[in-house]
Write a protein that holds these residues in place. Structure first.
Motif, mmCIF file in Angstrom:
data_model
loop_
_atom_site.group_PDB
_atom_site.id
_atom_site.type_symbol
_atom_site.label_atom_id
_atom_site.label_comp_id
_atom_site.label_asym_id
_atom_site.label_seq_id
_atom_site.Cartn_x
_atom_site.Cartn_y
_atom_site.Cartn_z
ATOM 1 N N ILE A 128 3.510 -15.296 25.078
ATOM 2 C CA ILE A 128 4.359 -14.212 25.562
ATOM 3 C C ILE A 128 5.674 -14.761 26.111
ATOM 4 O O ILE A 128 6.349 -14.093 26.890
ATOM 5 C CB ILE A 128 3.639 -13.355 26.617
ATOM 6 N N ASN A 131 8.762 -12.529 26.620
ATOM 7 C CA ASN A 131 8.342 -11.141 26.781
ATOM 8 C C ASN A 131 8.352 -10.731 28.250
ATOM 9 O O ASN A 131 8.181 -11.552 29.145
ATOM 10 C CB ASN A 131 6.933 -10.935 26.227
ATOM 11 N N GLU A 132 8.497 -9.446 28.476
ATOM 12 C CA GLU A 132 8.457 -8.906 29.830
ATOM 13 C C GLU A 132 7.037 -8.954 30.386
ATOM 14 O O GLU A 132 6.064 -8.753 29.660
ATOM 15 C CB GLU A 132 8.947 -7.460 29.807
ATOM 16 N N ASN A 233 10.125 -15.225 31.369
ATOM 17 C CA ASN A 233 9.531 -13.890 31.309
ATOM 18 C C ASN A 233 10.292 -12.955 32.234
ATOM 19 O O ASN A 233 10.225 -13.109 33.462
ATOM 20 C CB ASN A 233 8.056 -13.930 31.719
ATOM 21 N N THR A 274 14.090 -4.687 30.409
ATOM 22 C CA THR A 274 12.921 -5.076 29.615
ATOM 23 C C THR A 274 13.276 -6.029 28.485
ATOM 24 O O THR A 274 12.393 -6.580 27.839
ATOM 25 C CB THR A 274 12.247 -3.844 28.995
ATOM 26 N N SER A 348 7.400 0.188 28.108
ATOM 27 C CA SER A 348 6.605 -0.955 28.549
ATOM 28 C C SER A 348 5.897 -0.693 29.870
ATOM 29 O O SER A 348 4.844 -1.256 30.139
ATOM 30 C CB SER A 348 7.513 -2.186 28.705
#
Length: 404
Positions: A128, A131-132, A233, A274, A348
């Protein structure tokens, strides 16, 4: 000091030397060619003895090399910064009229850079990185090191817990030791070609709001000191709720008193952090002890059954959305709290905003007359006294009259 077969590092400058001796028994024209090795860059003007660099290759031409004479030429290269376990190989070609030779090949290994990656702790197979992540989410970090130095190494890995997270107790595997916000792993004898992998977990802080969670590790394997790649992140920015007097939308009155019939303006602010475009839906239920001011919801807000809904189909990364509406405080409020918070969903995430609070004053209680025996005792006492006094006065007058 030759370093043939020794490990070299990113950014290191190497000097190559080609040596030829004419043993043909006669004068020779000698041409030496050397192609710059992969994973390196030629150091400008470093070829000596009139070597000419062109299209990745250097050429030296010596017209008359006597029998028994030795020719020596050199040049320099710089090891590329992004080398990662590749071997730097080099050999030259020499033509002396009678013969064409390939020289021996030099070899220099480079270290494999350790890798850093991040996963959701519930799925350790899908990276991830980039990724947020959300408040309260548990992340697993993995550091992978491979020994390509050509010999056994002592390897020390250190990783500082990233900001905006909390270390998950005892989560460092492979005897990692946690102390003062940092984990240390020590491996005494890592064989050439052996891979070491270590992991640990953190929990994202509950109060994150738009911060980036960054992490990289440090690895020392004897001669080398590496920083791994950095994982990133982003976290979402929590939407903010505020309340104002409708005549002044600059001065917050959150936490302050309001009165019956006051008109309040509520504002919800959302920023998309995001990392991608989002559809954003904002919902706000009209607070108790107030009534909605008809038509006051801006930006296409729709009022229905006591709730306002705003829908924004395409909110770009980094874009801010602000929506407002008005209510009027009920005239008969009497010490109640007027509370309000909104809900925001951005694809999200689903957030509750902070809750605004406004107190209303208590009405004064009306005076209630006292009734009953106890309340009238004093009155009875006074009347009794008056009546007794009156009787005494009459008796005195009667006696006086009788004497006459």
């Amino acid at each position: 000091t030759s370093i043939d077969s020794n490990e070299v590092k990113a950014g290191q400058e190497l000097l190559y030397k080609i040596t030829y001796k004419n043993t043909t028994g006669k004068v020779q024209k000698v041409v030496i060619k050397d192609r710059i090795p992969e994973h390196t860059t030629y150091v400008k003007d470093s070829a000596d003895n009139k070597g000419i660099y062109k299209d990745g290759e250097i050429t030296w031409t010596k017209e008359k090399v006597a029998d028994g004479e030795t020719v020596e030429v050199t040049f320099k290269v710089k090891v590329d910064d992004n080398v990662n376990g590749e071997r730097i190989l080099n050999k030259a070609k020499v033509a002396d009229g009678s013969n064409t030779f390939d020289t021996n090949e030099t070899t220099n290994p480079t270290s494999t850079k350790p890798l850093k990656d991040v996963f959701d702790s519930k799925d350790t197979n899908t990276s991830i990185d980039g990724n947020e992540v959300k408040a309260g989410q548990e992340l697993l970090y993995k550091i992978t090191y491979k020994n390509t130095t050509g010999k056994v190494q002592k390897v020390v890995i250190k990783d500082r817990i990233p900001e905006h997270t909390t270390y998950v107790k005892d989560s460092a595997d492979n005897k990692g030791i946690y102390k003062d916000g940092e984990i240390t792993w020590t491996k005494e004898n890592v064989a050439d070609g052996e891979t070491v992998e270590v992991t640990f977990k953190v929990k994202v802080d509950e109060n994150v709001s738009g911060e980036k969670i960054l992490n990289k590790a440090n690895v020392v394997d004897g001669n080398n000191n590496f920083n791994t790649n950095e994982t990133t992140n982003p976290t979402a920015t929590r939407p903010v709720k505020d309340v104002f007097n409708s005549q002044d939308d600059k001065t917050s009155i959150d936490g302050k008193g309001v009165r019956g019939k006051d008109e309040l303006l509520y504002k919800i602010t959302y920023k998309n952090t995001t990392g991608k475009e989002q559809k954003v839906v904002i919902k706000d239920m009209i607070p108790e002890h107030t009534r909605y001011v008809e038509g006051s919801a801006d930006n296409g807000g729709i009022y229905k059954d006591g709730e306002i809904t705003w829908t924004k189909e395409k909110v770009a990364d980094g874009e801010t959305v602000e929506v407002t509406f008005k209510v009027k405080v009920n005239a008969n409020v009497n010490g109640e709290k007027i509370l309000n918070k909104a809900k925001v969903a951005d694809g999200s995430n689903t957030f509750d905003t902070n809750e605004t609070t406004n107190l209303t004053p208590l009405r004064p209680k009306p005076a209630i007359p006292k009734t009953g025996y106890g309340a009238n005792t004093a009155l009875y006492t006074v009347l009794l006294g008056l009546s007794t006094g009156a009787l005494g006065a009459m008796k005195i007058r009667y006696r006086r009259k009788k004497k006459k």
